[in-house]
Enzyme design. Sequence first.
Site, short mmCIF file in Angstrom:
data_model
loop_
_atom_site.label_atom_id
_atom_site.label_comp_id
_atom_site.label_asym_id
_atom_site.label_seq_id
_atom_site.Cartn_x
_atom_site.Cartn_y
_atom_site.Cartn_z
CG HIS A 1 94.87 40.42 -50.53
ND1 HIS A 1 94.30 40.21 -49.30
CD2 HIS A 1 94.07 39.79 -51.43
CE1 HIS A 1 93.20 39.48 -49.44
NE2 HIS A 1 93.04 39.21 -50.71
CG ASP B 1 115.73 44.62 -47.91
OD1 ASP B 1 115.13 44.51 -46.82
OD2 ASP B 1 115.26 45.19 -48.90
CG ASP C 1 113.23 45.67 -53.17
OD1 ASP C 1 113.50 45.82 -51.97
OD2 ASP C 1 113.89 44.92 -53.93
CG MET D 1 97.80 38.73 -46.14
SD MET D 1 97.95 37.10 -46.92
CE MET D 1 97.45 36.05 -45.57
CG ASP E 1 113.61 56.38 -55.40
OD1 ASP E 1 113.11 55.62 -54.57
OD2 ASP E 1 113.68 57.61 -55.25
CD GLN F 1 108.61 49.49 -45.56
OE1 GLN F 1 109.65 49.27 -44.94
NE2 GLN F 1 107.72 50.41 -45.21
CG LEU G 1 117.88 48.54 -46.71
CD1 LEU G 1 118.03 47.43 -45.66
CD2 LEU G 1 119.25 49.09 -47.09
#
Length: 323
Positions: free
Chosen positions: A125, A248, A291, A54, A306, A295, A299
């Site tokens: 979503h 963040d 994360d 979404m 990772d 995003q 950060l």
Amino acid sequence: MNGKLKITLLCTTLFTGIAFTPSHAAQGIQKATSTVISDNYAETKYPIVFVHGMFGFNRLGSAVFGLDYWYQVLPDLARHKATAFASQISPLESIEVRGEQLLTQVEEVIAITGKPKVNLIGHSHGGPTARYIAGVRPDLVASVSSVAGTNDGSPVADLVQNIPVLNGVLAVVMDAVMTPVINFAQQSNLPSNFQASIYSMSQPGVKKFNAKFPLGMPIAKCTDGPSQANGIAFYSWTGVSNTTNLLDPDTIFTAMGPIAFSGQPNDGLVSKCSSKLGKTIRDDYKWNHFDEVNQVLGLKGFLAPDPVAVYRQHANRLKRQGL
């Protein structure tokens, strides 16, 4: 709640996206590219199609200055010889509408690559949206991987759904402002229906959808579902952290997770139990909802895994499974 790179992410990227004319934006399905090939570690048998959630997009702005939803993920996979695509479907719509849009793009990928099937990876979503394809065209799907999928809904969606005034006001704003901004920034003209999107993640909507499309879903709450169903492999993983990096900006939307979810493990917008689909790869990553797609701008928590590497490893997993 729902695959959202929400208002903070959009604010972060809005000026970047609008700074470019639509002719510089990413239109339609987007193929991962790389000028350097490191190895064939991620070279799956079937192409990988990523499905955003979404308020999602494939890319805002240009390839040079824009922002990908799956930040740095697809280029990394391309460096390891994966054939990967990012879909472009409505940021705000029902699962079925988004699913039909995705089906068209899956058929396009099959035509481009000459492969008979695809591996679908959906965030939030995007998880149920990928499951829709597995339900209506299982012959085109090799696997479905759900990342923090709203497979059992979200209490945030129930809250919005059950407050008519809130639902009405948000619907007007989101359909009239937010979706047009995303459409402009990625050169698309996709329909928007905030209320349908919210309903599809509420308990009534989820119950109705899961009755029609049960493949991969657990029989008992908060357990694994079948790892294989109707010839399709199912996987899932999620994060369970809320505040992961004070620098963040997405923390604004995930820090209240402990209250919103009444203490249930969650990533700030989706609970661990809701994310379950097929075989659980891991359900305790130290990530919040943003994360999980790397995003905002990569950060995350200092010692958190990772996310880019996790997607690369999953591509290798699919490769080793002959998918």
